[in-house]
Design a protein around this motif. Structure first.
Motif, short mmCIF file in Angstrom:
data_model
loop_
_atom_site.label_atom_id
_atom_site.label_comp_id
_atom_site.label_asym_id
_atom_site.label_seq_id
_atom_site.Cartn_x
_atom_site.Cartn_y
_atom_site.Cartn_z
N ILE A 1 0.84 -1.20 0.00
CA ILE A 1 0.00 0.00 0.00
C ILE A 1 0.87 1.25 0.00
N ALA A 2 0.34 2.33 -0.51
CA ALA A 2 1.08 3.59 -0.59
C ALA A 2 1.13 4.27 0.77
N LYS A 3 2.19 5.00 1.00
CA LYS A 3 2.35 5.77 2.23
C LYS A 3 1.17 6.75 2.36
N GLY A 4 0.59 6.82 3.56
CA GLY A 4 -0.52 7.73 3.82
C GLY A 4 -1.89 7.23 3.37
N SER A 5 -1.95 6.01 2.83
CA SER A 5 -3.25 5.49 2.39
C SER A 5 -4.07 5.01 3.58
N ASP A 6 -5.29 4.59 3.31
CA ASP A 6 -6.21 4.15 4.37
C ASP A 6 -5.67 2.89 5.04
N GLY A 7 -5.45 2.98 6.34
CA GLY A 7 -4.91 1.85 7.09
C GLY A 7 -5.94 1.15 7.95
N VAL A 8 -7.22 1.37 7.69
CA VAL A 8 -8.27 0.76 8.52
C VAL A 8 -8.74 -0.55 7.88
N ARG A 9 -8.72 -1.60 8.68
CA ARG A 9 -9.23 -2.91 8.27
C ARG A 9 -10.06 -3.48 9.42
N ALA A 10 -10.76 -4.59 9.18
CA ALA A 10 -11.61 -5.17 10.23
C ALA A 10 -11.51 -6.69 10.24
N PHE A 11 -11.40 -7.24 11.43
CA PHE A 11 -11.50 -8.68 11.63
C PHE A 11 -12.97 -8.99 11.92
N GLU A 12 -13.58 -9.81 11.09
CA GLU A 12 -14.98 -10.19 11.27
C GLU A 12 -15.04 -11.47 12.09
N PHE A 13 -15.99 -11.53 13.03
CA PHE A 13 -16.15 -12.73 13.84
C PHE A 13 -17.61 -12.97 14.17
N THR A 14 -17.90 -14.20 14.60
CA THR A 14 -19.24 -14.62 15.00
C THR A 14 -19.15 -15.33 16.34
N ASN A 15 -20.12 -15.09 17.20
CA ASN A 15 -20.22 -15.82 18.46
C ASN A 15 -20.97 -17.11 18.15
N THR A 16 -20.24 -18.21 18.05
CA THR A 16 -20.86 -19.51 17.73
C THR A 16 -21.19 -20.31 18.99
N GLY A 17 -21.05 -19.68 20.14
CA GLY A 17 -21.39 -20.32 21.41
C GLY A 17 -22.84 -20.09 21.77
N PRO B 1 -15.72 -4.19 19.98
CA PRO B 1 -17.16 -3.88 19.98
C PRO B 1 -17.57 -3.28 21.32
N ASP B 2 -18.58 -2.42 21.32
CA ASP B 2 -19.02 -1.72 22.53
C ASP B 2 -19.65 -2.64 23.57
N GLY B 3 -20.51 -3.53 23.17
CA GLY B 3 -21.23 -4.36 24.13
C GLY B 3 -21.07 -5.83 23.85
N PRO B 4 -21.83 -6.66 24.58
CA PRO B 4 -21.77 -8.11 24.36
C PRO B 4 -22.28 -8.48 22.96
N VAL B 5 -21.76 -9.58 22.44
CA VAL B 5 -22.21 -10.10 21.14
C VAL B 5 -23.05 -11.34 21.45
N ALA B 6 -24.31 -11.30 21.07
CA ALA B 6 -25.26 -12.38 21.37
C ALA B 6 -24.87 -13.66 20.64
N PRO B 7 -25.30 -14.81 21.14
CA PRO B 7 -25.05 -16.07 20.44
C PRO B 7 -25.62 -16.03 19.02
N GLY B 8 -24.80 -16.42 18.06
CA GLY B 8 -25.20 -16.40 16.65
C GLY B 8 -24.98 -15.07 15.96
N ALA B 9 -24.70 -14.01 16.71
CA ALA B 9 -24.50 -12.69 16.12
C ALA B 9 -23.04 -12.50 15.68
N SER B 10 -22.85 -11.57 14.76
CA SER B 10 -21.52 -11.24 14.25
C SER B 10 -21.16 -9.81 14.60
N SER B 11 -19.88 -9.52 14.59
CA SER B 11 -19.38 -8.17 14.84
C SER B 11 -17.98 -8.05 14.24
N ILE B 12 -17.33 -6.92 14.50
CA ILE B 12 -15.98 -6.71 13.98
C ILE B 12 -15.07 -6.13 15.07
#
Length: 131
Positions: free
Chosen positions: A35-51, A72-83
């Motif tokens: 990537i070029a210097k000064g470019s967008d450095g934001v990425r996200a890890f996606e996950f799911t609560n499978t419990g 994430p700000d709060g709890p992630v419910a069972p079956g829900a996804s977040s980043i």
């Protein structure tokens, strides 16, 4: 009768012990590529609560100050996804090899995630051949 009550009590305790949050990431490594210097450095890890219990991410830490993770700000419910958002300082030229550590109430309470890639110096093109 006492035996029946004891068996039911043991079964209930066993069931509640097994109920737990489980975190499943889509990928545990993000490759920025070149990537070029000064470019967008934001990425996200996606996950799911499978419990079967709410997932609480208590903390997310990076291996250096050039990488800023956001949980994430709060709890992630069972079956829900977040980043988990990760921002890398792309004004630092050179290779990217960083670790982001996630602390949670999941069955695997500490999980290491990785980011990698390379920030090119100004004047270099991502289309240019490297020798």
């Amino acid at each position: 009768m006492k035996r029946l009550v004891l068996i039911v009590l043991i079964a209930l305790i066993g069931h509640t012990v097994q109920a737990q949050a489980k975190i499943s990431f889509k990928t545990d490594t993000i490759d920025f590529g070149q990537i070029a210097k000064g470019s967008d450095g934001v990425r996200a890890f996606e996950f799911t609560n499978t419990g079967d219990k709410p997932l609480i991410i208590s903390d997310v830490k990076s291996s250096c100050g050039c990488t800023v993770p956001k949980k994430p700000d709060g709890p992630v419910a069972p079956g829900a996804s977040s980043i988990i958002q990760v921002k890398y300082d792309t004004n630092r030229v050179g290779p990217i090899r960083k670790t982001v550590t996630v602390y949670s109430n999941a069955d695997e309470p500490i999980k290491a995630l990785k980011i990698k890639g390379e920030v090119l110096a100004e004047g270099k093109s991502v289309l240019e051949k490297t020798k």
